[in-house]
Scaffold this active site. Structure first.
Site, mmCIF file in Angstrom:
data_model
loop_
_atom_site.group_PDB
_atom_site.id
_atom_site.type_symbol
_atom_site.label_atom_id
_atom_site.label_comp_id
_atom_site.label_asym_id
_atom_site.label_seq_id
_atom_site.Cartn_x
_atom_site.Cartn_y
_atom_site.Cartn_z
ATOM 1 N N ASP A 51 -12.832 -9.738 33.787
ATOM 2 C CA ASP A 51 -12.235 -10.122 35.065
ATOM 3 C C ASP A 51 -12.278 -8.968 36.058
ATOM 4 O OD1 ASP A 51 -11.638 -12.677 34.417
ATOM 5 O OD2 ASP A 51 -9.544 -12.298 33.866
ATOM 6 N N TYR A 112 -9.915 -4.397 22.461
ATOM 7 C CA TYR A 112 -9.387 -4.087 23.786
ATOM 8 C C TYR A 112 -8.231 -3.108 23.665
ATOM 9 C CZ TYR A 112 -11.883 -7.901 26.143
ATOM 10 O OH TYR A 112 -12.852 -8.714 26.676
#
Lengths: 250, 250
Positions: A51, A112
């Protein structure tokens, strides 16, 4: 020739990975630099979409020059790209892979990292690179977050941790670890899984922070997973704290 | 009332500390925020001038509201300033001091940190915040830099390490420590002294890097100090790697 690159980028001024007309994206910037470097059109394929505002410490993409003659030794690529890429993106490493290697489908594990600045006072050096969370989370709160993180681990249907409106039908994923560490006033949350749903890490972080400040009991996280109800999980933590850290292939 | 603030700022978009017409300076930004906060004119005095692009982890300045009635509890100031200051500057701490306290003249020791990214490949997350130095400096080079740093320590006439053209007549300063540490591919050089000449830390760093990559023998640094000749020392390392780290008062 097909090259697999390891890429770091500061996501602040990128509209995510994927090509979009009129937008500055990582894929567009790497494609432009690759076309110049190999002096031909290159197909650039990423390991995932990211994103807008999300960072990468170890994003992976392949670069396939259309002209098969355009061969550059892989170990020369990081330095060669450094003179062609803008300062908010770097190629850290490069290797050659088989022609049919796909950096997304070949993924076994993705990791992540999410960074939370737990402080009422802003830090000028981490603006746009952490999520600043002013509610104090003490050592006890970190312990609660770790208990809650245990519920996240394992194979579950993560519908409750998926952005509402996603069209995914199979929301079962296997989380390999979910670790919470505090260094000074920065809380690091590291999550590895075989795959992630849309906004999954950011919703996990929002939920763990509710646990950290005592708003939610750690055991509730197990119940939220079972509920498959997005509204019971916490809010979506902002993109600026999220880093794609590592991608593991076979 | 006279307040002593501890301030952090990312120097990238500041033309240094001191007021300059039409320029964005740290002093101007803090004065503007202080005038708003105390609802009166405030005299803002810094512990030192800093050059354009130099950063601070612990700069000190005093804020003296002209209106003696304008009293705010010191422990409330960091949060109060956070809503008035731009994102590249923060007040980390505040205390009250006597009316005649001067943050520059009361200084006993000042400590600077210099950060060198020793890498051929740029790092998107440290652009403008380190000096990237591509020539490889191994563990042996770090050891040579440490030997050279020992010559810097102590009381010397540092004319050789002062920007040429400076008008200072007494260039004798006492360096309390000069430490070289490597963490990953970042070299940290920490220097503390009772005072610094113009560009002194940056010339010390330029010289130590010449030693690190084997261009200069460590023992030469002692001879360069004795020479009092600026041209024998190394080049001036750029401002972007320099951080004012700490100021110690009596």
């Amino acid at each position: 020739m097909n090259y697999l690159l390891t890429v770091a980028f500061d996501g602040k001024n990128f509209c995510g990975w994927q090509f979009q007309p009129e937008k500055r994206t990582v894929q567009a910037v790497i494609t432009e630099a690759s076309n110049k470097l190999f002096k031909c059109k290159c197909a650039v394929t990423g390991c995932s979409r990211t994103d807008s505002g999300v960072h990468a410490l170890g994003f992976r993409c392949t670069v396939k020059p259309e002209n098969g003659d355009a061969v550059i030794s892989a170990d020369k690529l990081p330095l060669a790209y450094s003179s062609l890429l803008p300062e908010d993106i770097s190629v850290l490493a490069a290797e050659t892979v088989s022609d049919d290697f796909h950096p997304r489908y070949a993924t076994i594990t993705k990791e992540y990292e999410y960074r939370v600045l737990n402080s009422r006072i802003p830090d000028p050096f981490s603006v746009g690179r952490v999520f600043r969370y002013p509610a104090p989370i003490g050592e006890e709160g970190i312990e609660r977050m770790r208990v809650a993180a245990e519920y996240i681990c394992g194979t579950h249907d993560f519908t409750a941790f998926m952005a509402s409106g996603s069209k995914i039908t199979d929301a079962v994923r296997t989380v390999k670890f979910c670790r919470v560490e505090r260094v000074g006033n920065v809380i690091y949350i590291n999550v590895a899984a075989d795959g992630f749903l849309y906004n999954m890490v950011r919703i996990i972080v929002g939920t763990l922070l509710d646990v950290g400040r005592g708003e939610l009991a750690p055991e509730r996280v197990g119940e939220i997973i079972s509920s498959r109800n997005r509204r019971l999980a916490g809010s979506t933590a902002p993109a600026c704290g999220l880093y794609l850290k590592n991608v593991i292939y076979e």
